[in-house]
Design a protein around this motif. Structure first.
Motif, PDB file in Angstrom:
ATOM      1  N   ASP A 124      13.918  18.949 -63.942  1.00  0.00           N
ATOM      2  CA  ASP A 124      12.805  17.822 -63.556  1.00  0.00           C
ATOM      3  C   ASP A 124      11.468  18.195 -64.672  1.00  0.00           C
ATOM      4  O   ASP A 124      10.725  19.125 -64.285  1.00  0.00           O
ATOM      5  CB  ASP A 124      12.158  18.008 -62.057  1.00  0.00           C
ATOM      6  CG  ASP A 124      11.275  16.997 -61.631  1.00  0.00           C
ATOM      7  OD1 ASP A 124      10.564  16.308 -62.642  1.00  0.00           O
ATOM      8  OD2 ASP A 124      10.802  16.914 -60.658  1.00  0.00           O
TER       9      ASP A 124
ATOM     10  N   PHE B 276       9.165  15.601 -65.250  1.00  0.00           N
ATOM     11  CA  PHE B 276       8.204  14.683 -65.201  1.00  0.00           C
ATOM     12  C   PHE B 276       6.861  15.093 -64.884  1.00  0.00           C
ATOM     13  O   PHE B 276       6.393  15.875 -64.143  1.00  0.00           O
ATOM     14  CB  PHE B 276       8.646  13.829 -63.851  1.00  0.00           C
ATOM     15  CG  PHE B 276       9.642  12.795 -64.008  1.00  0.00           C
ATOM     16  CD1 PHE B 276       9.505  11.702 -64.498  1.00  0.00           C
ATOM     17  CD2 PHE B 276      11.014  13.332 -63.636  1.00  0.00           C
ATOM     18  CE1 PHE B 276      10.739  10.736 -64.588  1.00  0.00           C
ATOM     19  CE2 PHE B 276      12.218  12.506 -63.745  1.00  0.00           C
ATOM     20  CZ  PHE B 276      11.890  11.164 -64.264  1.00  0.00           C
TER      21      PHE B 276
ATOM     22  N   LYS C  93       4.998  10.783 -62.237  1.00  0.00           N
ATOM     23  CA  LYS C  93       6.405  10.396 -61.704  1.00  0.00           C
ATOM     24  C   LYS C  93       6.179   9.021 -60.788  1.00  0.00           C
ATOM     25  O   LYS C  93       5.324   8.816 -60.025  1.00  0.00           O
ATOM     26  CB  LYS C  93       6.699  11.448 -60.719  1.00  0.00           C
ATOM     27  CG  LYS C  93       8.077  11.368 -60.142  1.00  0.00           C
ATOM     28  CD  LYS C  93       8.401  12.608 -59.203  1.00  0.00           C
ATOM     29  CE  LYS C  93       8.637  13.794 -59.993  1.00  0.00           C
ATOM     30  NZ  LYS C  93       9.142  14.873 -59.273  1.00  0.00           N
TER      31      LYS C  93
ATOM     32  N   THR D  78       6.934   6.967 -57.707  1.00  0.00           N
ATOM     33  CA  THR D  78       7.222   7.231 -56.380  1.00  0.00           C
ATOM     34  C   THR D  78       6.941   5.901 -55.458  1.00  0.00           C
ATOM     35  O   THR D  78       6.686   4.890 -56.089  1.00  0.00           O
ATOM     36  CB  THR D  78       6.276   8.404 -55.856  1.00  0.00           C
ATOM     37  OG1 THR D  78       4.970   7.729 -55.680  1.00  0.00           O
ATOM     38  CG2 THR D  78       6.295   9.658 -56.713  1.00  0.00           C
TER      39      THR D  78
END
Length: 554
Positions: free
Chosen positions: A493, A495, A498, A500
């Motif tokens: 990961d 990011f 991100k 969401t």
């Protein structure tokens, strides 16, 4: 009815540095220009120490033979570093780099050496252990060899095999280097200390020939000659066609040092890598005098110019990404998706930046029109101290700080306009043998795509639309693509912003990260081989260094 379930491996959250995959192209370029030397291969003598160690272990008949090669390598690395660092202390008047600098596990082993200096006898296995310990010199199971040098020694054909199937030296290269190293050192005493597992001042004194400085002391030694043949890709056992660029790059570095010395500009007041970057990009010495690169080295100079151009471009694109995320994190403005981010970005930055004195534009001005103006305003390539020169703007961006987002975007846009104006006809071309069309499709934030967009995609956009395109297409959208690729293929990961359920969330603001082109390591190796030297704060070239430089020009 039964239900089959499987555990899903947890995602590995990492920071990473190349969040727009723009550095990847830079790294691919410098790797082709100086293969066989990496950002972690700092000392020339490790290239001979490791094949010697494996060769000597194979020939050894003592109790150590019952131990694994891995255990022996870890102990040997500790002892090698202790010898080098001890020799630093014994030769206080000499430069520290001659001895223990940049040796593996040095920082962790300094307390051990302090103990030895106080008359204690230390146990090597205390520091070479694989178990968790505050005294352990290195975490990697195969030590610095596994972490730093193995890939390079395999690539150069000095070692063969793998840590899984077994490491060995090659007959045609590794054995030649090993035997040359063996002539300079006390193999029996070295292995005695490894077997006894104890180190004292007396044993370090008896093994002083292992210090990296002895590569220079044994001036006419075979080991040094072989390493020069290796790094300079001389005809014979160590020649490989792919080493020709390395040979020319080392020749170019020597030539730059030679020219700086002639013009009395060789005081080490500035990082040599920064001098190298500016000089190869502009063919100009720091004082503004032309650097008349020999014809035989001009092609490699142009290769490094392309690398540095790509580096400048990469930092500019990363800086726009950084500025947007930095401001968004501060304001915590609720955004649902990338199109909203683009609109917010323009609302936040466009008017002030585009109408500033630095850009002297407007939101409605066409990119094509502003580019024509940039061509008129273009600083001379050799005038890299001009405030609007891409090298000056590039260095300014590397000193960015929170709260300067508008200034950062302004400088980054200026860089892109200068590059577009200076190289209208794709004057700097990628070598298709190094960067294939497929590779460039996978890493589209590159110079050729940039020049394509300049003459096509952006041509009829307004400056505001151009800025918004950079923020979204080469910012948020491309970052998502890069991060998703990492997630899919590496389960990592990365990011930094991100998507969401609550909208876009800034995870961390990534500062622009430049690539490290291995020039420091190359200079260190030239220093180890006594082809250059330092004298009263100046870097100079030796007679043999000049001779090799002249050979590289042919």
């Amino acid at each position: 009815m039964s239900v089959l379930t499987t555990w899903i491996k947890p995602i590995n959250h990492i920071k990473g540095q190349d969040h727009l995959a723009s550095r990847a192209v830079c790294e691919k370029l410098y790797t082709s220009l100086i293969s066989g030397i990496t950002n972690v291969t700092d000392r020339a003598r490790y290239y001979s120490f490791y094949p010697w160690l494996i060769w000597a272990f194979e020939a050894h008949t003592g109790a150590l033979k019952n131990k694994s090669l891995q255990e022996t390598i870890r102990k040997a690395e500790c002892l090698f570093t202790l010898i080098g660092e001890w020799h630093t202390r014994e030769n206080k008047q000499e430069e520290k780099f001659l001895h223990g600098a940049a040796m593996i596990g040095r920082e962790k082993l300094i307390p051990a050496l302090n103990a030895v200096g106080n008359g204690e006898v230390i146990q090597l296995s205390t520091y070479s252990t694989l178990e968790e310990s505050s005294q352990r010199y290195f975490k990697n199971k195969w030590g610095g060899l596994g972490q730093y040098y193995l890939g390079t020694l395999l690539e150069l054909g000095i070692l063969d095999g793998s840590t899984r199937t077994g490491l060995k030296y090659t007959r045609e290269r590794g054995e030649i280097i090993a035997k040359a190293f063996d002539k300079e050192v006390n193999r029996q005493k070295f292995f005695e200390v490894l077997e006894e597992d104890y180190v004292s001042i007396k044993s370090l004194e008896e093994l002083k020939e292992f210090c990296p400085c002895f590569l220079r002391t044994n001036y006419n030694g075979l080991e040094r000659k072989i390493l020069i043949d290796l790094f300079f890709n001389q005809p014979g056992a160590f020649y490989k066609e792919e080493g020709n660029n390395r040979r020319k790059t080392l020749g170019l570095i020597l030539n730059l040092i030679f020219e700086l010395e002639k013009k009395k500009e060789n005081k080490l007041q500035k990082d040599f890598v920064e001098i190298f970057r500016s000089c190869v990009y502009t063919s100009t010495l720091p004082s503004g005098v032309s650097w008349n690169v020999p014809i035989g080295l001009e092609s490699i100079r142009k290769g490094w110019q392309l690398y540095q151009c790509n580096e400048i471009f990469s930092i500019a694109v990363q800086s726009i990404f950084w500025a947007g995320l930095s401001k968004l994190q501060l304001e915590q403005f609720p955004l649902r998706e990338s199109q909203e981010y683009k609109e917010w970005f323009l609302l936040t930055f466009a008017k002030d930046i585009l109408s500033s004195d630095a850009l002297n534009s407007s939101q409605e001005q066409l990119f094509e029109e502003r580019l024509l103006e940039a061509q008129i305003e273009l600083p001379l390539l050799e005038n890299f101290s001009d405030k609007n020169h891409e090298m000056k703007l590039y260095n300014d961006l590397l000193n960015l700080s929170i709260g300067e987002e508008k200034e950062v975007i302004s400088k980054a846009l200026n860089i892109l306009l200068v590059l577009a104006a200076r190289y209208q006809e794709n004057a700097l071309l990628y070598n298709i043998n190094i960067l294939s069309d497929r590779y460039l499709r996978e890493y589209p934030v590159n110079l050729h795509k940039f020049w394509f967009h300049c003459h096509n995609t952006w041509k009829t956009l307004t400056m505001a639309e151009f800025l918004g395109w950079l923020a979204m297409d080469w910012g948020i959208e491309w970052h998502f693509e890069v991060a998703l690729r990492k997630l899919r293929y590496e389960n990592k990961d990365t990011f930094r912003i991100k998507p969401t359920d609550q909208g876009l969330k800034v995870v961390e603001v990534p500062f622009p990260a430049r690539s490290s082109p291995r020039i420091t390591q190359a200079k260190n190796i030239l220093y180890d081989l006594e082809l250059i030297f330092n004298e009263e704060g100046s870097i100079k070239i030796t007679t043999e260094g000049k001779q090799l430089m002249e050979e590289c020009c042919g």
